[in-house]
Design an enzyme around this catalytic site. Structure first.
Site, PDB file in Angstrom:
ATOM      1  N   HIS A  97      27.430  39.524  35.020  1.00  0.00           N
ATOM      2  CA  HIS A  97      28.618  39.832  35.819  1.00  0.00           C
ATOM      3  C   HIS A  97      28.682  38.923  37.051  1.00  0.00           C
ATOM      4  O   HIS A  97      29.752  38.451  37.433  1.00  0.00           O
ATOM      5  CB  HIS A  97      28.606  41.294  36.251  1.00  0.00           C
ATOM      6  CG  HIS A  97      28.696  42.250  35.100  1.00  0.00           C
ATOM      7  ND1 HIS A  97      29.643  42.145  34.118  1.00  0.00           N
ATOM      8  CD2 HIS A  97      27.933  43.345  34.778  1.00  0.00           C
ATOM      9  CE1 HIS A  97      29.486  43.126  33.239  1.00  0.00           C
ATOM     10  NE2 HIS A  97      28.459  43.859  33.621  1.00  0.00           N
TER      11      HIS A  97
ATOM     12  N   LEU B 202      50.146  30.188  43.134  1.00  0.00           N
ATOM     13  CA  LEU B 202      49.631  31.010  42.039  1.00  0.00           C
ATOM     14  C   LEU B 202      49.414  32.451  42.489  1.00  0.00           C
ATOM     15  O   LEU B 202      48.857  32.705  43.559  1.00  0.00           O
ATOM     16  CB  LEU B 202      48.306  30.428  41.551  1.00  0.00           C
ATOM     17  CG  LEU B 202      47.508  31.277  40.545  1.00  0.00           C
ATOM     18  CD1 LEU B 202      48.190  31.263  39.184  1.00  0.00           C
ATOM     19  CD2 LEU B 202      46.071  30.776  40.430  1.00  0.00           C
TER      20      LEU B 202
ATOM     21  N   ASP C   5      35.276  38.729  28.798  1.00  0.00           N
ATOM     22  CA  ASP C   5      34.310  39.500  28.030  1.00  0.00           C
ATOM     23  C   ASP C   5      33.048  38.688  27.754  1.00  0.00           C
ATOM     24  O   ASP C   5      33.106  37.462  27.632  1.00  0.00           O
ATOM     25  CB  ASP C   5      34.950  39.936  26.708  1.00  0.00           C
ATOM     26  CG  ASP C   5      34.197  41.066  26.036  1.00  0.00           C
ATOM     27  OD1 ASP C   5      33.391  41.740  26.708  1.00  0.00           O
ATOM     28  OD2 ASP C   5      34.410  41.271  24.838  1.00  0.00           O
TER      29      ASP C   5
END
Length: 252
Positions: free
Chosen positions: A49, A143, A32
């Protein structure tokens, strides 16, 4: 402010100072603050972004080095479609751009890419980039980098309830014997453990319709740092705080 005060009185964590026996298996992050980061610099929201992609790379590599097994990133919610079309269009291009740049390195580091969300409504170029990455990394055993894209927890849970009702109506299961494991197996996160640690950046103190079932006993860590500024050091601080907590799951 709280983050700055804490940092003055604690030694900054490093990989060496963390206990290898208490690394969270699954970390989820609500990324965020991209727009506010950009606004504070006089830039358009989309610039935030775009800069956030660099934080995705930093945190993914940090999680991999720590031996974290699953990293779920809240990339786009079912509510984000309410944003201006120009911003949504830009956000839908980011997976394609990120994976075009980073996919080969992800493959080299044995990272497996997954997507958790609804394909309906996503542009074809977004889906194609993700599906290519998922296919090319399917055999990787390191991962798991799980993108929550076009994801909403309420819809996920309602869809799961509908599926269970349909299966019961068809005689495939008995409602009286339904277990939490049955419910969890039909969630979009089925097959992954619940997050041990949730991180949210930008100072907001809520979970925003994100993995509400799965976060029931997760440790929550909030920071005022905007996502584009989120560094490996911040990530290690969150894991260090996680290791200082006692997880009792309702016990003593």
């Amino acid at each position: 402010m709280l983050d700055r005060i804490r940092s003055r009185f604690r030694r900054k964590p490093s990989v060496k100072t963390l206990s290898p026996d208490n690394i969270p298996q699954h970390v989820a992050i609500i990324m965020d603050g991209n727009g506010r980061w950009a606004k504070s610099r006089g830039l358009p929201r989309v610039a935030g972004h775009h800069s956030g992609m660099k934080a995705v790379k930093r945190v993914t590599m940090a999680a991999d080095r720590l031996g974290i097994k699953y990293l779920t990133l809240y990339a786009f919610s079912t509510e984000n479609w309410k944003r201006p079309k120009s911003e949504v269009d830009f956000l839908m291009k980011l997976p394609q751009e990120f994976l075009a740049i980073e996919l080969e390195e992800l493959i080299a580091n044995n990272v497996q890419v997954r997507m958790m969300g609804y394909k309906e409504g996503l542009p074809s170029h977004t889906l194609q980039a993700l599906e290519t990455a998922i296919e090319r990394t399917a055999g990787n055993t390191g991962l798991v980098l799980n993108f929550a894209l076009n994801y909403g927890s309420r819809k996920e849970m309602m869809d799961t309830v509908r599926q269970l009702c349909q299966e019961a109506a068809e005689g495939h299961l008995q409602p009286g014997g339904l277990t939490e494991a049955d419910f969890e197996a039909r969630l979009l996160s089925g097959g992954m453990p619940d997050p041990d640690l949730l991180i949210r950046t930008s100072g907001e103190l809520r979970i925003s319709n994100f993995m509400m079932w799965q976060l029931a006993y997760s440790e929550l860590w909030f920071t005022e740092v905007y996502w584009p500024e989120f560094s490996e050091e911040h990530f290690l601080e969150a894991v260090s705080e996680y290791q200082r907590r006692a997880r009792r799951y309702g016990g003593l």
